[in-house]
Scaffold this active site. Structure first.
Site, PDB file in Angstrom:
ATOM      1  CB  THR A  35      18.893   5.250   3.820  1.00 61.40           C
ATOM      2  OG1 THR A  35      18.142   4.059   3.579  1.00 61.40           O
ATOM      3  CG2 THR A  35      18.610   5.748   5.227  1.00 61.40           C
ATOM      4  CB  SER A  67      -1.678  -2.498 -19.103  1.00 61.65           C
ATOM      5  OG  SER A  67      -2.200  -2.573 -17.786  1.00 61.65           O
ATOM      6  N   GLY A 121       0.141   1.789  -6.055  1.00 56.64           N
ATOM      7  CA  GLY A 121       0.164   2.991  -5.222  1.00 56.64           C
ATOM      8  C   GLY A 121       0.118   2.691  -3.732  1.00 56.64           C
ATOM      9  N   GLY A 123       2.899   1.643  -1.970  1.00 58.36           N
ATOM     10  CA  GLY A 123       4.246   1.681  -1.396  1.00 58.36           C
ATOM     11  C   GLY A 123       4.912   0.315  -1.384  1.00 58.36           C
ATOM     12  CB  SER A 126       3.001  -1.674  -8.227  1.00 58.14           C
ATOM     13  OG  SER A 126       2.846  -0.275  -8.133  1.00 58.14           O
ATOM     14  CB  SER A 127       6.749   1.678 -10.471  1.00 57.45           C
ATOM     15  OG  SER A 127       6.423   2.237  -9.258  1.00 57.45           O
ATOM     16  CD  GLU A 159      10.231   4.536 -10.664  1.00 53.97           C
ATOM     17  OE1 GLU A 159      10.448   3.311 -10.824  1.00 53.97           O
ATOM     18  OE2 GLU A 159       9.510   4.985  -9.751  1.00 53.97           O
ATOM     19  CG  ASP A 171      11.604   0.537  -4.529  1.00 58.36           C
ATOM     20  OD1 ASP A 171      12.074   0.363  -3.394  1.00 58.36           O
ATOM     21  OD2 ASP A 171      10.808   1.470  -4.800  1.00 58.36           O
ATOM     22  CE1 TYR A 220      11.420   8.451  -2.772  1.00 56.52           C
ATOM     23  CE2 TYR A 220      12.523   9.617  -4.557  1.00 56.52           C
ATOM     24  CZ  TYR A 220      12.471   8.562  -3.662  1.00 56.52           C
ATOM     25  OH  TYR A 220      13.498   7.630  -3.651  1.00 56.52           O
TER      26      TYR A 220
HETATM   27  C1  GLA Z   1      10.516   4.691  -2.917  1.00 53.91           C
HETATM   28  C2  GLA Z   1      11.723   4.715  -3.830  1.00 53.91           C
HETATM   29  C3  GLA Z   1      12.944   4.059  -3.174  1.00 53.91           C
HETATM   30  C4  GLA Z   1      13.191   4.602  -1.768  1.00 53.91           C
HETATM   31  C5  GLA Z   1      11.891   4.622  -0.960  1.00 53.91           C
HETATM   32  C6  GLA Z   1      12.057   5.287   0.360  1.00 53.91           C
HETATM   33  O1  GLA Z   1      10.089   3.377  -2.753  1.00 53.91           O
HETATM   34  O2  GLA Z   1      11.440   4.032  -5.041  1.00 53.91           O
HETATM   35  O3  GLA Z   1      14.086   4.227  -3.996  1.00 53.91           O
HETATM   36  O4  GLA Z   1      13.790   5.867  -1.822  1.00 53.91           O
HETATM   37  O5  GLA Z   1      10.835   5.264  -1.659  1.00 53.91           O
HETATM   38  O6  GLA Z   1      12.930   4.563   1.164  1.00 53.91           O
END
Ligand code: GLA
Length: 392
Positions: A35, A67, A121, A123, A126-127, A159, A171, A220
């Site tokens: 969203t 790193s 990776g 979800g 981490s980035s 990003e 995020d 995505y």
């Molecule tokens: C990733 C993206 C966020 C968001 C989610 C899905 O984490 O970095 O900006 O779009 O996916 O809600």
């Protein structure tokens, strides 16, 4: 389990001097998935897993970044930053330096040491944790609220434009603004936000499916393009619409014939998900867990069927969780195609929940899931040696 001392020792061993150290958390999104880039609502919490960045200035206009996770050092000139090949870890910190410079921020050359604890990776952002900790480290500041919002946007820009993933603001924002024991309701259009206290008798349990679907980043950007396509078509008949945030479900239904089946379903997910975020906030405020559970389950179904970003393993993880006593609700969290589920679980039931879910998931898939329990944590900050205590 990192301590500030370990980070500063790591820096010293590599670069031979003292440094300032910062940390930024990963996140868990309670509800409001896909969203943010539709100018809608999200409800994430920062988690007790961090990326650490220590930095000290250097006088030759170079960035030298090490790193710990990849055991690799890269070097770049601040005045000629350009991306390394796709998927290189250093594109995140380099992108942040690039975005800060473009915004006219006073950054100099620096030695930077990065150590991340947020599972990669999975979800859990981490980035964003890398980006935000590096932004703080390069600016050597702890950041007031106004700066934090600007920093979050610059990290997102890094990003979007340097790394090439068209992510939304969620995020980076929660990594900057997280508050202990609270989730954060964010209006991704205005960036107005409020904190929502999490019920003390519930815990956030994160179940990692241990799968990462390869196509994820391309998919995505495709989802984002499909939403834009929906807005473009709906604007022909509803010119006041700027983003899917502005469309009601009945308007969408009224103009269904103008949209492909796929674009209709993507739009329906976003519109119904925004409504679920607002209902969930109300339910949290009233302590009404009987409403919360179905909202989380509906969110998962909508992501699975309308948005098509779930996968077999995520569906299974949600299914096995649903059979456990003490579960309030479960859904996939983050971008999807693998990674983690979020489970709201009554505190007294957590240890049985972990054991049973792990066993059921393993016996179905042959994979050993990782299951983490995290409090909602504080956002990014400078870490001093006085705080030299284990953080997890
Ligand atoms: C990733 C993206 C966020 C968001 C989610 C899905 O984490 O970095 O900006 O779009 O996916 O809600």
């Amino acid at each position: 389990m990192k301590t500030p001392l370990q980070i500063l020792d790591g820096f010293k061993a590599r670069f031979g001097t003292t440094a300032s150290a910062y940390r930024a958390p990963g996140r868990l999104n309670l509800i409001g998935e896909h969203t943010d880039y539709n100018e809608g609502f999200v409800l994430p919490a920062a988690i007790d897993f961090y990326c650490w960045a220590a930095a000290a200035p250097r006088g030759d206009g170079k960035l030298v970044i090490h790193s710990e996770n990849f055991n690799e050092t890269i070097e770049a000139r601040l005045d000629s930053l350009s991306p390394l090949p796709e998927k290189h870890w250093a594109n995140y910190p380099l992108g942040v330096a690039w975005a800060l410079r473009r915004a006219g921020k006073p950054i100099s050359g620096a030695n930077v040491y990065i150590a991340g604890e947020v599972p990669l990776g999975a979800g859990l952002s981490s980035s964003a944790a890398v980006e935000v900790s590096v932004a703080f480290a390069l600016l050597r500041q702890s950041g007031d609220a106004e700066n934090r919002a600007e920093l979050a946007k610059l990290c997102q820009k890094a990003e979007n434009e340097f790394v090439g993933a068209r992510v939304g603001i969620m995020d980076q924002f929660i990594s900057c603004f997280g508050r202990a024991s609270h989730a954060l309701l964010l209006d991704c259009r205005s960036l107005k936000h409020e904190f929502v206290r999490l019920p003390p008798n519930l815990q956030l349990v994160i179940c990692n499916t241990m799968v990462r679907h390869e196509l994820a980043s391309g998919e995505y950007n495709t989802r984002r393009a499909e939403c834009e396509e929906g807005v473009r078509i709906l604007r022909i008949v509803l010119p006041e619409v700027r983003a899917l945030r502005d469309v009601t479900l009945s308007q969408l239904e009224d103009h269904r014939q103008n949209l492909s089946r796929k674009v209709f379903a993507r739009c329906r997910h976003v519109i119904t998900e925004n409504a679920r975020v607002n209902s969930a906030v109300e339910a949290f405020r009233k302590g009404d867990t009987t409403t919360l559970g179905p909202l989380l389950q509906d969110s998962h179904r909508s992501l699975r069927d309308d948005y098509e970003v779930s996968c077999r393993e995520l569906d299974l993880m949600v299914e096995v969780a649903a059979a456990q006593p003490g579960l309030i609700g479960a859904r996939m969290t983050g971008g999807g195609f693998g990674g983690c589920t979020i489970n709201l679980v009554e505190s007294a039931a957590v240890s049985d929940f972990r054991r049973n879910v792990a066993a059921a998931y393993s016996s179905e898939t042959g994979l050993t899931p990782e299951i983490y329990v995290s409090p909602a944590a504080e956002g990014a900050k400078e870490i001093t040696l006085e705080e030299n205590r284990p953080v997890k």
